[in-house]
Design an enzyme around this catalytic site. Structure first.
Site, PDB file in Angstrom:
ATOM      1  N   SER A 179      45.699  14.389  10.231  1.00  0.00           N
ATOM      2  CA  SER A 179      45.018  14.511  11.521  1.00  0.00           C
ATOM      3  C   SER A 179      45.846  14.028  12.707  1.00  0.00           C
ATOM      4  CB  SER A 179      43.696  13.749  11.477  1.00  0.00           C
ATOM      5  OG  SER A 179      43.919  12.400  11.129  1.00  0.00           O
ATOM      6  N   HIS A 207      40.376  19.297   9.204  1.00  0.00           N
ATOM      7  CA  HIS A 207      40.999  20.032  10.319  1.00  0.00           C
ATOM      8  C   HIS A 207      41.409  21.446   9.919  1.00  0.00           C
ATOM      9  CE1 HIS A 207      41.198  16.660  13.146  1.00  0.00           C
ATOM     10  NE2 HIS A 207      41.288  15.936  12.047  1.00  0.00           N
ATOM     11  N   LYS A 238      34.350  19.998  13.512  1.00  0.00           N
ATOM     12  CA  LYS A 238      35.591  20.389  14.191  1.00  0.00           C
ATOM     13  C   LYS A 238      35.561  21.911  14.444  1.00  0.00           C
ATOM     14  CE  LYS A 238      37.665  16.287  12.195  1.00  0.00           C
ATOM     15  NZ  LYS A 238      37.247  15.345  13.229  1.00  0.00           N
TER      16      LYS A 238
HETATM   17  N1  PLP Z   1      38.620  13.512   7.838  1.00  0.00           N
HETATM   18  C1  PLP Z   1      39.587  13.717   8.725  1.00  0.00           C
HETATM   19  C2  PLP Z   1      40.937  14.118   8.229  1.00  0.00           C
HETATM   20  C3  PLP Z   1      39.333  13.577  10.097  1.00  0.00           C
HETATM   21  O1  PLP Z   1      40.304  13.763  10.985  1.00  0.00           O
HETATM   22  C4  PLP Z   1      38.043  13.218  10.504  1.00  0.00           C
HETATM   23  C5  PLP Z   1      37.679  13.052  11.922  1.00  0.00           C
HETATM   24  O2  PLP Z   1      38.400  12.869  12.811  1.00  0.00           O
HETATM   25  C6  PLP Z   1      37.072  12.998   9.546  1.00  0.00           C
HETATM   26  C7  PLP Z   1      37.383  13.163   8.222  1.00  0.00           C
HETATM   27  C8  PLP Z   1      35.691  12.596   9.927  1.00  0.00           C
HETATM   28  O3  PLP Z   1      34.935  13.719  10.224  1.00  0.00           O
HETATM   29  P1  PLP Z   1      33.663  13.588  11.161  1.00  0.00           P
HETATM   30  O4  PLP Z   1      34.179  13.535  12.551  1.00  0.00           O
HETATM   31  O5  PLP Z   1      32.857  14.798  10.849  1.00  0.00           O
HETATM   32  O6  PLP Z   1      32.985  12.321  10.791  1.00  0.00           O
END
Ligand code: PLP
Length: 394
Positions: A179, A207, A238
């Site tokens: 991310s 993502h 997202k």
């Molecule tokens: N996993 C990754 C790789 C992320 O970048 C994010 C959020 O930024 C999440 C999980 C968490 O997802 P959520 O925003 O739906 O809680």
């Protein structure tokens, strides 16, 4: 109220180190255009990669469902919080990914916490890529398993850990797109390793859903290993444009999570309207591949523009483009310079990224127009000449 002097000291220290964080309130938001302190700015920082959060079909689905079902779900999923929209969304995601079943959580963060803590137990081993998202790191440490971290994408190191493992069960855990760096996990090789050592592969496609693969199913589709992944985690927050996380896989996996995942059992269900919006989004992702094509054209356009400017960007392979500055205060100055030019590109700093690896994290959406991209490139060109931004350039 007792004054928290220790908190004040910690905050002062964060300020001195360039690590202080502040909330920014947008007064208005429409697609990638927002108003901040009375000024129009273009966002290059969201994760709404396909612009679906503003799509009329998602809005209509959410409005209709609020009108008929109300706003909040009112209770946890296992009590009275499972509406027909939750069930339909789970069927829709399973169908979209070609998996047996799916379970929806209130966020991607909660899906990761719930899945890793429910699936693993004492005597298990979790092997985490060093750059995994905070939610996977937290999940691993909240579990009863032993946790070992392998250097980013380092397959040799990982294989050594797998060879040494005497664990009851071993779980390889990785983001599919990282991310903060925008690079991809070597999923083909990870599948080979998990098969060779009889372990399980857990991937977080947060993502990548809607972004990668011929049908938008993620990096696992893009690299041809979709069916080989044991635990496929994603988010609707997202590219899907709504909210909520999900875990997809075999029926017994989902049954186990329903019975054991604490962030599922002890959490109020998502609002039905949000599930209805996500269903509309998965339909659009399938029906309108042009959205994804436009996103990738935008990524290519920026990549070419940055190359022309000689800008220090790594190999761009996703809509997440990190411009690593290093020093936290310099990164803040450069984000401020861009803001003065009318672009919101945050300076991402420790603890989101390691100390001394602060960066501008730029994200691209299919909702950006070509003129948005060109204006951003022009702004980068202008700040090239400002002495305080020299760290941006090669
Ligand atoms: N996993 C990754 C790789 C992320 O970048 C994010 C959020 O930024 C999440 C999980 C968490 O997802 P959520 O925003 O739906 O809680």
């Amino acid at each position: 109220m007792t004054r928290m002097n220790w908190a004040v000291e910690k905050l002062e220290k964060a300020k001195a180190d360039g690590l202080f964080r502040e909330l920014r309130t947008l007064e208005h938001l429409k697609g990638t255009s927002a108003t901040l302190k009375g000024r129009e700015v273009t966002l290059f920082c969201g994760n709404d990669y396909l612009g679906l959060s503003q799509h009329p079909r998602l809005k209509a689905a959410a409005h209709e469902t609020i009108d008929s079902w109300g706003v909040g779900a009112g209770s946890a999923r296992l009590i009275a919080g499972t509406s027909k929209f939750h069930s339909a969304l789970e069927v829709r995601i399973a169908q979209f990914l070609g998996k047996q079943r799916t379970l929806v959580f209130s966020s991607g963060y909660l899906a990761n916490l719930g899945a890793l803590t429910a699936l693993t137990e004492s005597g298990d081993l979790i092997l985490l890529d060093k750059l995994c998202h905070a939610s996977l790191i937290d999940a691993a440490h909240m579990s009863s398993a032993v946790v070992r971290v392998y250097p980013h994408r380092n397959l040799k190191y990982l294989e050594r850990l797998l060879k040494q493992s005497k664990a009851k069960r071993t779980w390889i855990v990785t983001d599919s797109i990282f991310s903060m760096d925008g690079d991809l996990a070597p999923l083909v090789e990870l599948v080979t390793l998990k098969q060779r050592y009889g372990s399980y592969l857990v991937i977080d496609e947060a993502h990548a859903t809607g972004v990668f693969g011929a049908n938008g199913r993620g990096v696992s589709e893009h690299l041809g290993v979709l069916e080989k992944v044991d635990v496929h985690i994603g988010t609707c927050s997202k590219a899907v444009g709504a909210l909520g996380g999900f875990v997809a896989g075999a029926s017994e996996l989902i049954e186990l999570l329903i019975n054991r995942a604490r962030t599922f059992i002890f959490d109020t269900a998502l609002p039905p309207s949000i599930c209805a919006a996500s269903i509309a989004a998965f339909d659009l992702i399938q029906e309108e591949p042009e959205l994804r094509k436009k996103l990738w054209r935008n990524v290519e356009h920026l990549k070419a523009g940055f190359e022309n400017l000689n800008l220090r960007v790594p190999n761009v392979c996703s809509p997440i483009i990190p411009i690593v500055i290093g020093d936290e205060k310099k990164a803040l100055q450069q984000a401020q310079a861009l803001l003065e030019e009318g672009f919101l590109v945050p300076a991402v700093r420790y603890p989101t990224v390691p100390k001394g690896k602060a960066r501008l994290r730029l994200t691209v959406s299919s909702a950006h127009s070509e003129s948005d991209l060109d204006r951003l490139l022009e702004a980068f060109g202008r700040i090239a000449n400002a002495p305080r931004t020299e760290a941006l350039f090669a």
